[in-house]
Design an enzyme around this catalytic site. Structure first.
Site, PDB file in Angstrom:
ATOM      1  CE  LYS A   2      25.685  22.301  66.128  1.00 27.02           C
ATOM      2  NZ  LYS A   2      25.450  21.175  65.231  1.00 27.02           N
ATOM      3  CG  ASP A  28      26.943  16.926  64.659  1.00 26.53           C
ATOM      4  OD1 ASP A  28      26.195  16.227  65.379  1.00 26.53           O
ATOM      5  OD2 ASP A  28      26.743  18.134  64.440  1.00 26.53           O
TER       6      ASP A  28
HETATM    7  P1  NAP Z   1      22.789  24.993  57.712  1.00 28.59           P
HETATM    8  O1  NAP Z   1      24.213  25.176  58.100  1.00 28.59           O
HETATM    9  O2  NAP Z   1      21.833  26.119  57.884  1.00 28.59           O
HETATM   10  O3  NAP Z   1      22.778  24.542  56.157  1.00 28.59           O
HETATM   11  C1  NAP Z   1      21.549  24.371  55.479  1.00 28.59           C
HETATM   12  C2  NAP Z   1      21.804  23.698  54.138  1.00 28.59           C
HETATM   13  O4  NAP Z   1      20.523  23.463  53.532  1.00 28.59           O
HETATM   14  C3  NAP Z   1      22.587  24.576  53.154  1.00 28.59           C
HETATM   15  O5  NAP Z   1      23.371  23.752  52.325  1.00 28.59           O
HETATM   16  C4  NAP Z   1      21.447  25.246  52.347  1.00 28.59           C
HETATM   17  O6  NAP Z   1      21.829  25.646  51.061  1.00 28.59           O
HETATM   18  C5  NAP Z   1      20.483  24.067  52.234  1.00 28.59           C
HETATM   19  N1  NAP Z   1      19.110  24.490  51.939  1.00 28.59           N
HETATM   20  C6  NAP Z   1      18.255  25.145  52.754  1.00 28.59           C
HETATM   21  N2  NAP Z   1      17.063  25.320  52.134  1.00 28.59           N
HETATM   22  C7  NAP Z   1      17.189  24.782  50.899  1.00 28.59           C
HETATM   23  C8  NAP Z   1      16.303  24.650  49.788  1.00 28.59           C
HETATM   24  N3  NAP Z   1      15.052  25.123  49.815  1.00 28.59           N
HETATM   25  N4  NAP Z   1      16.768  24.014  48.684  1.00 28.59           N
HETATM   26  C9  NAP Z   1      18.029  23.528  48.634  1.00 28.59           C
HETATM   27  N5  NAP Z   1      18.904  23.614  49.650  1.00 28.59           N
HETATM   28  C10 NAP Z   1      18.491  24.244  50.777  1.00 28.59           C
HETATM   29  O7  NAP Z   1      22.140  23.750  58.479  1.00 28.59           O
HETATM   30  P2  NAP Z   1      22.885  22.468  59.061  1.00 28.59           P
HETATM   31  O8  NAP Z   1      23.233  22.699  60.475  1.00 28.59           O
HETATM   32  O9  NAP Z   1      23.949  22.073  58.104  1.00 28.59           O
HETATM   33  O10 NAP Z   1      21.695  21.385  59.061  1.00 28.59           O
HETATM   34  C11 NAP Z   1      21.212  20.816  57.865  1.00 28.59           C
HETATM   35  C12 NAP Z   1      20.201  19.720  58.202  1.00 28.59           C
HETATM   36  O11 NAP Z   1      20.854  18.655  58.880  1.00 28.59           O
HETATM   37  C13 NAP Z   1      19.061  20.182  59.114  1.00 28.59           C
HETATM   38  O12 NAP Z   1      17.875  19.599  58.660  1.00 28.59           O
HETATM   39  C14 NAP Z   1      19.458  19.642  60.468  1.00 28.59           C
HETATM   40  O13 NAP Z   1      18.328  19.381  61.282  1.00 28.59           O
HETATM   41  C15 NAP Z   1      20.138  18.331  60.068  1.00 28.59           C
HETATM   42  N6  NAP Z   1      21.099  17.865  61.066  1.00 28.59           N
HETATM   43  C16 NAP Z   1      20.897  16.636  61.588  1.00 28.59           C
HETATM   44  C17 NAP Z   1      21.789  16.119  62.503  1.00 28.59           C
HETATM   45  C18 NAP Z   1      21.559  14.770  63.051  1.00 28.59           C
HETATM   46  O14 NAP Z   1      22.165  14.428  64.072  1.00 28.59           O
HETATM   47  N7  NAP Z   1      20.746  13.952  62.421  1.00 28.59           N
HETATM   48  C19 NAP Z   1      22.906  16.878  62.892  1.00 28.59           C
HETATM   49  C20 NAP Z   1      23.098  18.143  62.332  1.00 28.59           C
HETATM   50  C21 NAP Z   1      22.169  18.625  61.420  1.00 28.59           C
HETATM   51  P3  NAP Z   1      22.461  27.141  50.831  1.00 28.59           P
HETATM   52  O15 NAP Z   1      23.900  27.030  51.217  1.00 28.59           O
HETATM   53  O16 NAP Z   1      22.247  27.384  49.395  1.00 28.59           O
HETATM   54  O17 NAP Z   1      21.679  28.088  51.717  1.00 28.59           O
END
Ligand code: NAP
Length: 297
Positions: free
Chosen positions: A69, A109
């Protein structure tokens, strides 16, 4: 498929679990269009080549998923303001008729989240506080969407505090409405405390996602505030542990599948030259995803 079939698709690494081909092809079929949406496995080192490839092959557009992305942004002619602010593109519109080709990057998004929230009854207000847990790509889209929708305050809690602080600096630099922003380290007591005065709680982390379905950002045995709207971006499982905690506390649980379907419908609307019934396409996409997730469970 025949020589007149129009192509769209998604690039990612990995790509085999993407729900996008099933949900997009269902709507394209329903509309009776001779279009096809294909999943494309693209290595992180091959993003530029892939963009040149889909452009040369006459694709009308592509979705972009993890981990491309950000990388794709350097390959485009134009980036829409929301995508630039969030620092991520999830949809590229390829215009091959503009006296050459023109590639425009969008982030669906952002409108996907905010229209999903509004459609399910919550409208951000200047006196409202939202608590957003997470500071990754999804959290960036959510915080930007809430600020541009006019919310009064967003408190961001993240395991890595510096990442939440960077998010605030980035959004402050570009200037997004008048909402106040605050970053805190993710700790259970702090989350419970800031949520007491909040109207909305959003989980934008991967916590609670399959297979770690027993995990939740909210501590066990502490009820969520009764009037709180609790939006979990995680959609697999559909009812996460957090949403179960919300339901049992009398809070309002909202699952992440609606946003997934809406961002897909909004991407399709960008590619099609005719008007699309976005709510109708969202409903069909959501239905397809629910069935696909049900059969995987
Ligand atoms: P990302 O950029 O990899 O960010 C992951 C986030 O999760 C970071 O803030 C990370 O914290 C945190 N995290 C991971 N493991 C953790 C733990 N054990 N305890 C506390 N915090 C933790 O991922 P993303 O793209 O933002 O996606 C995040 C979520 O949103 C995913 O589940 C994804 O499937 C969902 N999502 C859904 C949609 C939808 O349309 N519904 C769209 C986009 C994303 P750190 O910064 O400390 O690593």
């Amino acid at each position: 498929m025949d020589g007149a079939t129009q192509l769209v698709g998604v690039i990612g690494w990995p790509i085999e679990h993407s729900l996008s081909p099933a949900m997009h092809n269902a709507v394209l079929e329903e509309l009776g269009l001779n279009w096809c949406y294909v999943p494309l496995l693209v290595r992180p080192t091959a993003v530029a080549e892939a963009i040149r490839g889909v452009t040369a092959l006459g694709f009308r557009g592509i979705n972009v998923t993890v981990p491309h992305k950000q990388a794709v942004m350097g390959e485009l002619d134009e980036i829409a303001p929301g995508a630039a602010a969030v620092g991520a593109v999830n949809t590229v519109v390829i215009d091959g008729d503009a006296g050459g080709t023109h590639l425009a990057g969008h982030n669906t998004d952002v409108p996907g989240f905010i229209t999903s929230l509004r459609a399910r009854g919550y409208k951000p207000a200047p006196d409202d506080r939202a608590v957003v847990v997470g500071a990754g790509g999804a959290a960036r889209a959510v915080v930007y969407a809430l600020l541009t929708a006019g919310i009064g305050e967003v408190v961001i809690l993240n395991r890595t505090l510096e990442r939440a602080q960077r998010l605030i600096v980035d959004l402050t630099v570009i200037g997004t409405g008048t909402g106040r922003l605050k970053a805190l380290p993710l700790q259970p007591a702090a989350l419970v405390a800031v949520s007491q005065e909040a109207q909305l709680l959003v989980n934008a982390t991967t916590v609670g996602m399959w297979p770690s379905v027993a995990d939740s950002i909210w501590p066990a045995d502490v009820p969520l505030p009764g009037g709180l709207v609790v939006y979990d971006l995680v959609y697999n499982p559909l009812e996460t542990r957090l949403l179960r905690q919300a339901r049992c506390s009398g809070a309002q649980p909202l699952d992440g599948l609606d946003m997934l379907a809406r961002q897909g419908a909004l991407a399709l609307a960008l590619w099609l030259e005719e008007a699309l019934d976005v709510d109708g396409a969202t409903a069909l996409m959501r239905d397809v995803c629910e069935r696909a997730l049900g059969s995987r469970a």
